[in-house]
Design a protein around this motif. Structure first.
Motif, PDB file in Angstrom:
ATOM      1  N   HIS A 179      31.740   8.767 -28.151  1.00 42.94           N
ATOM      2  CA  HIS A 179      31.407   7.565 -27.401  1.00 42.94           C
ATOM      3  C   HIS A 179      29.893   7.377 -27.408  1.00 42.94           C
ATOM      4  O   HIS A 179      29.161   8.043 -28.144  1.00 42.94           O
ATOM      5  CB  HIS A 179      31.942   7.640 -25.965  1.00 42.94           C
ATOM      6  CG  HIS A 179      33.431   7.545 -25.884  1.00 42.94           C
ATOM      7  ND1 HIS A 179      34.253   8.606 -26.180  1.00 42.94           N
ATOM      8  CD2 HIS A 179      34.242   6.514 -25.545  1.00 42.94           C
ATOM      9  CE1 HIS A 179      35.514   8.241 -26.032  1.00 42.94           C
ATOM     10  NE2 HIS A 179      35.534   6.977 -25.648  1.00 42.94           N
ATOM     11  N   THR A 185      36.282   2.624 -23.306  1.00 43.83           N
ATOM     12  CA  THR A 185      37.382   3.341 -23.962  1.00 43.83           C
ATOM     13  C   THR A 185      37.540   2.878 -25.402  1.00 43.83           C
ATOM     14  O   THR A 185      37.835   3.671 -26.294  1.00 43.83           O
ATOM     15  CB  THR A 185      38.702   3.111 -23.204  1.00 43.83           C
ATOM     16  OG1 THR A 185      38.524   3.474 -21.828  1.00 43.83           O
ATOM     17  CG2 THR A 185      39.827   3.936 -23.797  1.00 43.83           C
ATOM     18  N   TYR A 186      37.337   1.570 -25.620  1.00 46.94           N
ATOM     19  CA  TYR A 186      37.472   0.995 -26.958  1.00 46.94           C
ATOM     20  C   TYR A 186      36.153   0.366 -27.367  1.00 46.94           C
ATOM     21  O   TYR A 186      35.396  -0.115 -26.527  1.00 46.94           O
ATOM     22  CB  TYR A 186      38.601  -0.039 -26.992  1.00 46.94           C
ATOM     23  CG  TYR A 186      39.952   0.534 -26.640  1.00 46.94           C
ATOM     24  CD1 TYR A 186      40.714   1.193 -27.594  1.00 46.94           C
ATOM     25  CD2 TYR A 186      40.450   0.422 -25.344  1.00 46.94           C
ATOM     26  CE1 TYR A 186      41.951   1.720 -27.277  1.00 46.94           C
ATOM     27  CE2 TYR A 186      41.690   0.955 -25.014  1.00 46.94           C
ATOM     28  CZ  TYR A 186      42.433   1.613 -25.976  1.00 46.94           C
ATOM     29  OH  TYR A 186      43.651   2.147 -25.665  1.00 46.94           O
ATOM     30  N   SER A 187      35.912   0.360 -28.667  1.00 44.24           N
ATOM     31  CA  SER A 187      34.629  -0.102 -29.187  1.00 44.24           C
ATOM     32  C   SER A 187      34.812  -1.429 -29.925  1.00 44.24           C
ATOM     33  O   SER A 187      35.608  -1.515 -30.869  1.00 44.24           O
ATOM     34  CB  SER A 187      34.049   0.948 -30.139  1.00 44.24           C
ATOM     35  OG  SER A 187      32.815   0.536 -30.650  1.00 44.24           O
ATOM     36  N   GLY A 230      36.763  -5.194 -33.638  1.00 42.55           N
ATOM     37  CA  GLY A 230      36.537  -3.794 -33.315  1.00 42.55           C
ATOM     38  C   GLY A 230      35.511  -3.155 -34.234  1.00 42.55           C
ATOM     39  O   GLY A 230      35.210  -3.661 -35.319  1.00 42.55           O
ATOM     40  N   LEU A 244      42.755   5.297 -34.558  1.00 46.27           N
ATOM     41  CA  LEU A 244      42.585   3.880 -34.236  1.00 46.27           C
ATOM     42  C   LEU A 244      41.628   3.224 -35.223  1.00 46.27           C
ATOM     43  O   LEU A 244      40.429   3.502 -35.235  1.00 46.27           O
ATOM     44  CB  LEU A 244      42.057   3.712 -32.809  1.00 46.27           C
ATOM     45  CG  LEU A 244      42.964   4.204 -31.680  1.00 46.27           C
ATOM     46  CD1 LEU A 244      42.288   3.993 -30.338  1.00 46.27           C
ATOM     47  CD2 LEU A 244      44.308   3.486 -31.720  1.00 46.27           C
ATOM     48  N   GLN A 248      42.598  -1.946 -34.228  1.00 46.90           N
ATOM     49  CA  GLN A 248      43.286  -1.348 -33.088  1.00 46.90           C
ATOM     50  C   GLN A 248      42.326  -1.116 -31.923  1.00 46.90           C
ATOM     51  O   GLN A 248      42.736  -1.163 -30.763  1.00 46.90           O
ATOM     52  CB  GLN A 248      43.952  -0.047 -33.520  1.00 46.90           C
ATOM     53  CG  GLN A 248      45.109  -0.267 -34.491  1.00 46.90           C
ATOM     54  CD  GLN A 248      45.590   1.021 -35.115  1.00 46.90           C
ATOM     55  OE1 GLN A 248      44.787   1.832 -35.591  1.00 46.90           O
ATOM     56  NE2 GLN A 248      46.902   1.212 -35.135  1.00 46.90           N
ATOM     57  N   GLN A 249      41.045  -0.844 -32.227  1.00 44.00           N
ATOM     58  CA  GLN A 249      40.052  -0.792 -31.156  1.00 44.00           C
ATOM     59  C   GLN A 249      39.973  -2.146 -30.455  1.00 44.00           C
ATOM     60  O   GLN A 249      39.927  -2.234 -29.223  1.00 44.00           O
ATOM     61  CB  GLN A 249      38.678  -0.417 -31.731  1.00 44.00           C
ATOM     62  CG  GLN A 249      38.568   0.984 -32.309  1.00 44.00           C
ATOM     63  CD  GLN A 249      38.426   2.052 -31.226  1.00 44.00           C
ATOM     64  OE1 GLN A 249      38.176   1.752 -30.066  1.00 44.00           O
ATOM     65  NE2 GLN A 249      38.580   3.298 -31.643  1.00 44.00           N
ATOM     66  N   GLY A 252      43.182  -2.641 -28.393  1.00 48.84           N
ATOM     67  CA  GLY A 252      43.155  -1.836 -27.179  1.00 48.84           C
ATOM     68  C   GLY A 252      42.227  -2.409 -26.126  1.00 48.84           C
ATOM     69  O   GLY A 252      42.550  -2.413 -24.929  1.00 48.84           O
ATOM     70  N   TYR A 253      41.088  -2.934 -26.579  1.00 49.28           N
ATOM     71  CA  TYR A 253      40.151  -3.527 -25.621  1.00 49.28           C
ATOM     72  C   TYR A 253      40.782  -4.734 -24.938  1.00 49.28           C
ATOM     73  O   TYR A 253      40.689  -4.892 -23.717  1.00 49.28           O
ATOM     74  CB  TYR A 253      38.871  -3.941 -26.347  1.00 49.28           C
ATOM     75  CG  TYR A 253      37.778  -4.410 -25.400  1.00 49.28           C
ATOM     76  CD1 TYR A 253      36.788  -3.530 -24.983  1.00 49.28           C
ATOM     77  CD2 TYR A 253      37.763  -5.713 -24.925  1.00 49.28           C
ATOM     78  CE1 TYR A 253      35.794  -3.944 -24.105  1.00 49.28           C
ATOM     79  CE2 TYR A 253      36.783  -6.137 -24.048  1.00 49.28           C
ATOM     80  CZ  TYR A 253      35.793  -5.253 -23.647  1.00 49.28           C
ATOM     81  OH  TYR A 253      34.820  -5.672 -22.759  1.00 49.28           O
ATOM     82  N   GLU A 256      43.576  -3.544 -22.463  1.00 51.01           N
ATOM     83  CA  GLU A 256      43.132  -2.732 -21.319  1.00 51.01           C
ATOM     84  C   GLU A 256      42.143  -3.477 -20.435  1.00 51.01           C
ATOM     85  O   GLU A 256      42.330  -3.591 -19.216  1.00 51.01           O
ATOM     86  CB  GLU A 256      42.485  -1.438 -21.804  1.00 51.01           C
ATOM     87  CG  GLU A 256      41.962  -0.581 -20.648  1.00 51.01           C
ATOM     88  CD  GLU A 256      41.446   0.763 -21.115  1.00 51.01           C
ATOM     89  OE1 GLU A 256      40.632   1.365 -20.394  1.00 51.01           O
ATOM     90  OE2 GLU A 256      41.850   1.214 -22.213  1.00 51.01           O
TER      91      GLU A 256
END
Length: 563
Positions: A179, A185-187, A230, A244, A248-249, A252-253, A256
């Motif tokens: 990180h 959590t996601y980038s 992402g 991921l 997918q990043q 996920g962002y 979430e």
């Protein structure tokens, strides 16, 4: 400050170590600042023809392996770098070879058509004192060599790298592995969200407590589109963290941080604009669009906002007609469009289920709700029979639609409970003159002679009734006694028919009501005249009962003498 490049599991030390500069790029929107971060790193170093790593000795140049031809040890005496005498024309060759080594070292390897990052580590001279330093997986953006040295003197170089995360924190606890300081959590590197609200064209209906029509409420279509790009996050081996990929990043962002499973603040604002607490949502449709190469993910959410407690949109048409006998006929035609309120893979909220639930609530009442709609269009003194004259309905399972039609007229109320059709006829036959008819031979017509007397009074009663649904529940009564052709076994058939004939005949089930009709029609009870005591006789009553069609007929005739 060693700068170590790890490629194919081999550590390569750049000597002399280049200067390192960082640039942190924050990604911001006006509505959501600081949602992502990228880093660009510049390595600014020098190539010395007779010193450093990579090195060249004579006409040869160090080879990129673990041998001492390219120094990979961390135990380097920086006060006395190894000297490799190069002179004359070899100066130019050495420069070219060292540049080629740098270009090769800073080329991202390609595996199965996909470029992989290279690991860069920056740490202090003494690992035990200064710790492990800072490491990250990077992609090479550019490599440049200055012309100041004319390729015969020391030549400077610049290498541009980029990364979105670090493999670990040099300051324990500053951020988790893989990180950066933002700690998301996601980038992601890009984010957009739009809402579009339009009038749908459909409307919901509102009635007051007396079923009088009040107004219509608009239905709105809301389109929400969320897009994100992402960024890749790599682990020590150069693989995606948790598998991921960038898209997918982004996905996920979106799920979430925009919290699509609950009511986001933006949607709450829309509801308040439409009328706080007055609208619900239905017919939610999600469309996903994934671009793997661009690392982007787009989610479009479309739904309708409607008012009302039931997730349906109902249309009602009421027709009123009056024929020449002044009989009123009111027909209620309706259509129920169920809305989809399914949550996940449940079935309780599908369109037809919602339409059927609402239909059951308005059709099973006695009288059905449509009767009150029909009654409401008439003047307050208007009368309609609560039992519909006829009704039909149709199911559209796939479309989630139920259509119905009810017709009500102003016929008088029935006397026999449970009857759906009731006809009571009373016929009176008054006395006529009694005369004789005597045929005469040769005369064109008989001889008529008045006998100075009149015939008797007569009154007949006829009751025709069609009863409603049978009290027998065929499903529970006959069970498995029905064969595939729809017939019963002889024993069951006999008991069922006997029960229908004896116990369900209206003259037995509704004895009191039939007695009311009988007494009202009986001449001795007629208030308009008096029957001579003991001078009223009735014929043998007859009745007919069809248990299958549930039709019943009763008839009787009186002969009497007036006082």
């Amino acid at each position: 400050m060693p700068v170590i490049i790890t490629k194919e599991d081999i550590d390569y030390y750049l000597i002399p170590a280049p200067l390192v500069s960082f640039n942190k790029q924050n990604y911001n929107n006006i509505g959501r600042p600081g949602f992502g971060t990228d880093y660009s790193i510049q390595l600014q170093g020098e190539l010395l023809q007779m010193y450093g790593n990579p090195y060249s000795s004579g006409n040869s140049v160090g080879i990129a392996d673990s041998s001492n031809e390219w120094t990979t040890t961390s135990e380097i005496d920086y006060s006395s770098l190894e000297f490799h005498p190069v002179s004359g024309v070899n100066l130019l060759d050495t420069t070219i070879k060292k540049q080629e080594k740098i270009r090769s070292l800073f080329t991202n390897p390609v595996v199965s058509g996909v470029a992989k990052p290279i690991k860069v580590t920056i740490r202090g001279l003494n690992e035990g004192v200064y710790g492990s330093g800072l490491s990250f997986q990077a992609f090479v953006d550019d490599i440049s060599f200055d012309s100041d040295g004319n390729w015969a003197n020391p030549v400077s170089y610049n290498i541009g790298l980029r990364t979105s995360n670090f493999l670990s924190s040099a300051n324990d606890g500053e951020f988790d592995p893989y990180h950066n300081e933002t700690k998301f959590t996601y980038s992601i590197s890009s984010l957009s969200e739009t809402f579009d609200i339009n009038e749908d064209g459909q409307q919901t209906l509102t009635f007051d407590n007396n079923y009088q029509f009040l107004n219509t409420n608009k239905v709105y279509t809301v389109n929400r589109s969320v897009s994100a790009v992402g960024t890749p996050v790599y682990d020590e081996s150069g693989s995606y963290v948790s598998g991921l990929a960038p898209w997918q990043q982004a996905s996920g962002y979106i799920y979430e941080y925009l919290n699509l499973t609950e009511l986001p603040e933006t949607k709450s604002i829309i509801y308040s604009l439409l009328g706080s607490g007055n609208y619900n949502i239905a017919n939610v449709v999600y469309n996903e669009n994934i671009d793997r190469e661009a690392g982007s993910y787009n989610l479009t959410e479309t739904y309708i906002a409607y008012s009302g407690a039931s997730p349906v949109i109902e249309t009602i048409n009421i027709d009123v007609s009056v024929d020449e006998s002044r009989t009123k006929l009111v027909t209620v035609n309706g259509s129920i469009n169920g809305l989809n309120t399914v949550n996940g893979f449940e079935s309780s909220g599908n369109m037809f289920n919602n339409a059927k639930t609402y239909w059951d609530s308005i059709s099973t009442g006695v009288p059905p709700l449509s009767y009150y709609y029909a009654q409401a269009v008439l003047p307050s003194s208007g009368w309609l029979h609560p039992a519909p004259l006829n009704n039909t309905f149709a199911y559209d399972f796939a479309g989630g639609n139920i259509s119905y039609s009810y017709s009500f007229d102003d016929r008088p109320p029935n006397i026999i409970p449970g009857s759906v059709s009731e006809t009571i006829s009373i016929d009176d036959t008054y006395p006529g003159e009694i005369f004789s008819v005597t045929p005469v031979i040769g005369r064109s017509q008989p001889v008529l002679q008045y006998l100075n007397s009149r015939s008797e009074y007569k009154r007949s009663l006829s009751i025709d009734v069609v009863m409603g649904n049978p009290t027998v529940n065929w499903n529970t009564t006959i069970g498995s006694d029905v064969n595939s052709s729809g017939t019963l076994s002889s024993g069951v058939a006999q008991s069922i028919l006997q029960g229908l004939h004896i116990t369900n005949k209206p003259s037995i089930t509704n004895t009191d009501e039939f007695n009311i009709i009988y007494q009202a029609a009986n001449p001795v009870n007629d208030p308009n005249f008096t029957v001579v005591s003991g001078k009223c006789f009735h014929s043998a009553p007859t009745e007919s009962w069809n248990p299958k069609t549930r039709s019943y007929t009763y008839s009787i005739e009186w002969t009497f003498e007036k006082a």
